[in-house]
Design a protein around this motif. Sequence first.
Motif, mmCIF file in Angstrom:
data_model
loop_
_atom_site.group_PDB
_atom_site.id
_atom_site.type_symbol
_atom_site.label_atom_id
_atom_site.label_comp_id
_atom_site.label_asym_id
_atom_site.label_seq_id
_atom_site.Cartn_x
_atom_site.Cartn_y
_atom_site.Cartn_z
ATOM 1 N N GLU A 122 0.831 -1.212 0.000
ATOM 2 C CA GLU A 122 0.000 0.000 0.000
ATOM 3 C C GLU A 122 0.866 1.264 0.000
ATOM 4 O OE1 GLU A 122 -3.760 2.059 2.271
ATOM 5 O OE2 GLU A 122 -3.563 -0.120 2.262
ATOM 6 N N THR A 123 1.935 1.270 0.767
ATOM 7 C CA THR A 123 2.842 2.432 0.786
ATOM 8 C C THR A 123 3.507 2.606 -0.573
ATOM 9 O OG1 THR A 123 3.226 2.127 3.147
ATOM 10 C CG2 THR A 123 4.838 3.452 1.944
ATOM 11 N N GLN A 124 3.942 1.507 -1.190
ATOM 12 C CA GLN A 124 4.553 1.608 -2.516
ATOM 13 C C GLN A 124 3.556 2.147 -3.538
ATOM 14 O OE1 GLN A 124 7.071 -1.234 -4.369
ATOM 15 N NE2 GLN A 124 7.810 -2.070 -2.420
ATOM 16 N N MET A 125 2.314 1.695 -3.480
ATOM 17 C CA MET A 125 1.305 2.155 -4.439
ATOM 18 C C MET A 125 1.028 3.645 -4.248
ATOM 19 S SD MET A 125 -0.617 1.264 -6.957
ATOM 20 C CE MET A 125 -2.024 1.904 -7.840
ATOM 21 N N ARG A 126 0.878 4.073 -2.997
ATOM 22 C CA ARG A 126 0.640 5.501 -2.721
ATOM 23 C C ARG A 126 1.826 6.354 -3.201
ATOM 24 N NH1 ARG A 126 -3.804 6.467 0.326
ATOM 25 N NH2 ARG A 126 -4.654 4.725 1.515
ATOM 26 N N THR A 127 3.041 5.852 -3.002
ATOM 27 C CA THR A 127 4.232 6.584 -3.433
ATOM 28 C C THR A 127 4.293 6.666 -4.957
ATOM 29 O OG1 THR A 127 5.413 5.887 -1.444
ATOM 30 C CG2 THR A 127 6.757 6.671 -3.283
ATOM 31 N N LEU A 136 2.172 -5.132 -11.794
ATOM 32 C CA LEU A 136 2.150 -5.628 -10.418
ATOM 33 C C LEU A 136 3.073 -6.826 -10.268
ATOM 34 C CD1 LEU A 136 -1.612 -5.784 -9.336
ATOM 35 C CD2 LEU A 136 0.153 -4.219 -8.531
ATOM 36 N N ALA A 137 3.823 -6.867 -9.179
ATOM 37 C CA ALA A 137 4.660 -8.029 -8.912
ATOM 38 C C ALA A 137 3.797 -9.194 -8.418
ATOM 39 C CB ALA A 137 5.736 -7.686 -7.888
ATOM 40 N N ASP A 138 2.835 -8.903 -7.553
ATOM 41 C CA ASP A 138 2.014 -9.955 -6.942
ATOM 42 C C ASP A 138 0.539 -9.723 -7.257
ATOM 43 O OD1 ASP A 138 0.748 -11.840 -5.365
ATOM 44 O OD2 ASP A 138 1.807 -11.286 -3.521
ATOM 45 N N PRO A 139 -0.079 -10.626 -8.023
ATOM 46 C CA PRO A 139 -1.506 -10.460 -8.348
ATOM 47 C C PRO A 139 -2.400 -10.390 -7.111
ATOM 48 C CG PRO A 139 -0.520 -12.152 -9.737
ATOM 49 C CD PRO A 139 0.508 -11.780 -8.700
ATOM 50 N N ALA A 140 -1.931 -10.870 -5.968
ATOM 51 C CA ALA A 140 -2.717 -10.795 -4.736
ATOM 52 C C ALA A 140 -2.930 -9.341 -4.290
ATOM 53 C CB ALA A 140 -2.036 -11.596 -3.628
ATOM 54 N N ASP A 141 -2.132 -8.414 -4.808
ATOM 55 C CA ASP A 141 -2.258 -6.998 -4.456
ATOM 56 C C ASP A 141 -3.270 -6.255 -5.329
ATOM 57 O OD1 ASP A 141 -0.355 -7.037 -2.385
ATOM 58 O OD2 ASP A 141 1.285 -6.885 -3.843
ATOM 59 N N MET A 142 -3.953 -6.963 -6.218
ATOM 60 C CA MET A 142 -4.840 -6.319 -7.179
ATOM 61 C C MET A 142 -5.979 -5.538 -6.522
ATOM 62 S SD MET A 142 -6.409 -7.839 -10.713
ATOM 63 C CE MET A 142 -4.953 -8.812 -10.928
ATOM 64 N N ALA A 143 -6.592 -6.086 -5.485
ATOM 65 C CA ALA A 143 -7.713 -5.391 -4.838
ATOM 66 C C ALA A 143 -7.244 -4.082 -4.206
ATOM 67 C CB ALA A 143 -8.372 -6.295 -3.797
ATOM 68 N N THR A 144 -6.113 -4.111 -3.524
ATOM 69 C CA THR A 144 -5.569 -2.889 -2.919
ATOM 70 C C THR A 144 -5.193 -1.894 -4.003
ATOM 71 O OG1 THR A 144 -4.742 -4.163 -1.050
ATOM 72 C CG2 THR A 144 -3.779 -1.980 -1.388
ATOM 73 N N MET A 145 -4.560 -2.382 -5.062
ATOM 74 C CA MET A 145 -4.181 -1.505 -6.171
ATOM 75 C C MET A 145 -5.418 -0.839 -6.758
ATOM 76 S SD MET A 145 -4.155 -1.127 -9.727
ATOM 77 C CE MET A 145 -4.543 -2.767 -10.286
ATOM 78 N N ARG A 168 -8.333 -0.232 -5.394
ATOM 79 C CA ARG A 168 -8.911 0.733 -4.456
ATOM 80 C C ARG A 168 -8.124 2.045 -4.469
ATOM 81 N NH1 ARG A 168 -7.254 1.661 0.593
ATOM 82 N NH2 ARG A 168 -6.159 -0.327 0.756
ATOM 83 N N LEU A 169 -6.805 1.958 -4.401
ATOM 84 C CA LEU A 169 -5.986 3.173 -4.373
ATOM 85 C C LEU A 169 -5.967 3.874 -5.730
ATOM 86 C CD1 LEU A 169 -3.033 1.801 -2.223
ATOM 87 C CD2 LEU A 169 -4.868 3.347 -1.501
ATOM 88 N N TYR A 170 -5.935 3.116 -6.797
ATOM 89 C CA TYR A 170 -5.942 3.665 -8.151
ATOM 90 C C TYR A 170 -7.234 4.445 -8.396
ATOM 91 C CZ TYR A 170 -5.878 3.485 -13.320
ATOM 92 O OH TYR A 170 -5.905 3.791 -14.661
ATOM 93 N N ARG A 171 -8.368 3.803 -8.079
ATOM 94 C CA ARG A 171 -9.662 4.480 -8.244
ATOM 95 C C ARG A 171 -9.717 5.742 -7.383
ATOM 96 N NH1 ARG A 171 -14.484 3.120 -10.195
ATOM 97 N NH2 ARG A 171 -13.958 0.924 -10.390
ATOM 98 N N GLY A 172 -9.275 5.649 -6.143
ATOM 99 C CA GLY A 172 -9.276 6.798 -5.245
ATOM 100 C C GLY A 172 -8.415 7.938 -5.752
ATOM 101 N N PHE A 173 -7.270 7.617 -6.346
ATOM 102 C CA PHE A 173 -6.377 8.638 -6.899
ATOM 103 C C PHE A 173 -7.116 9.503 -7.909
ATOM 104 C CE2 PHE A 173 -3.392 9.840 -10.351
ATOM 105 C CZ PHE A 173 -2.511 10.633 -9.636
ATOM 106 N N PHE A 174 -7.857 8.887 -8.807
ATOM 107 C CA PHE A 174 -8.576 9.650 -9.830
ATOM 108 C C PHE A 174 -9.845 10.287 -9.265
ATOM 109 C CE2 PHE A 174 -5.845 6.924 -12.392
ATOM 110 C CZ PHE A 174 -5.302 7.862 -13.256
ATOM 111 N N GLU A 175 -10.590 9.562 -8.440
ATOM 112 C CA GLU A 175 -11.831 10.114 -7.886
ATOM 113 C C GLU A 175 -11.559 11.293 -6.959
ATOM 114 O OE1 GLU A 175 -13.979 6.816 -6.185
ATOM 115 O OE2 GLU A 175 -14.706 6.173 -8.169
ATOM 116 N N ASP A 176 -10.495 11.214 -6.159
ATOM 117 C CA ASP A 176 -10.161 12.318 -5.248
ATOM 118 C C ASP A 176 -9.836 13.597 -6.005
ATOM 119 O OD1 ASP A 176 -10.494 10.547 -3.175
ATOM 120 O OD2 ASP A 176 -8.354 10.363 -2.711
ATOM 121 N N ARG A 177 -9.491 13.485 -7.251
ATOM 122 C CA ARG A 177 -9.138 14.640 -8.081
ATOM 123 C C ARG A 177 -10.244 14.948 -9.097
ATOM 124 N NH1 ARG A 177 -5.241 11.888 -6.079
ATOM 125 N NH2 ARG A 177 -3.255 12.827 -5.500
#
Length: 156
Positions: A72-77, A103-112, A114-123
């Motif tokens: 999550e920290t890497q994605m936010r960064t 993505l290195a690990d497909p298990a991170d897809m849900a977190t990715m 959520r943060l990806y959508r939030g990045f665009f929606e927040d703006r």
Amino acid sequence: MKSRVVCRSICALAGAVLVWSGALALAAGCPPDTAPATAAPYVAYRSAGDLVFVSGQIGVDPSAPGPVPDFETQMRTALARLDAVLAAAGSAPGEVLRATVYLADPADMATMNRLYRGFFEDRAAALPARSLVPGLDFGNAIAVEIDVVARRLPCN
């Protein structure tokens, strides 16, 4: 011989158009096509006309000794770096037309997602077209990389 002359004429014309369009961009108040410095042999972005091509942004803080293990920290960064490069290029998240997320690990897809959508929606930005490439081994603890194609904002 004639084809060389034609080729040289076309190349000279293309060069003149690039110089002329660059001069117009500067006269119109557009940011110059200079990108933030990178440690590796690439640039953070390159523009052509009103399009901006942003190189892959990873989730590593340049002032840190290396990547943090937390996805999550890497994605936010990575998203914060993307935002900064878009701004330097005279663009914004709302101008992103296409993105590719690695993505290195497909298990991170849900977190990715959520943060990806939030990045665009927040703006208040529409989601761009996107490709996802899961399961890559970056070989250096990097968990995510994002590259985009965006439009430049109109210059004043």
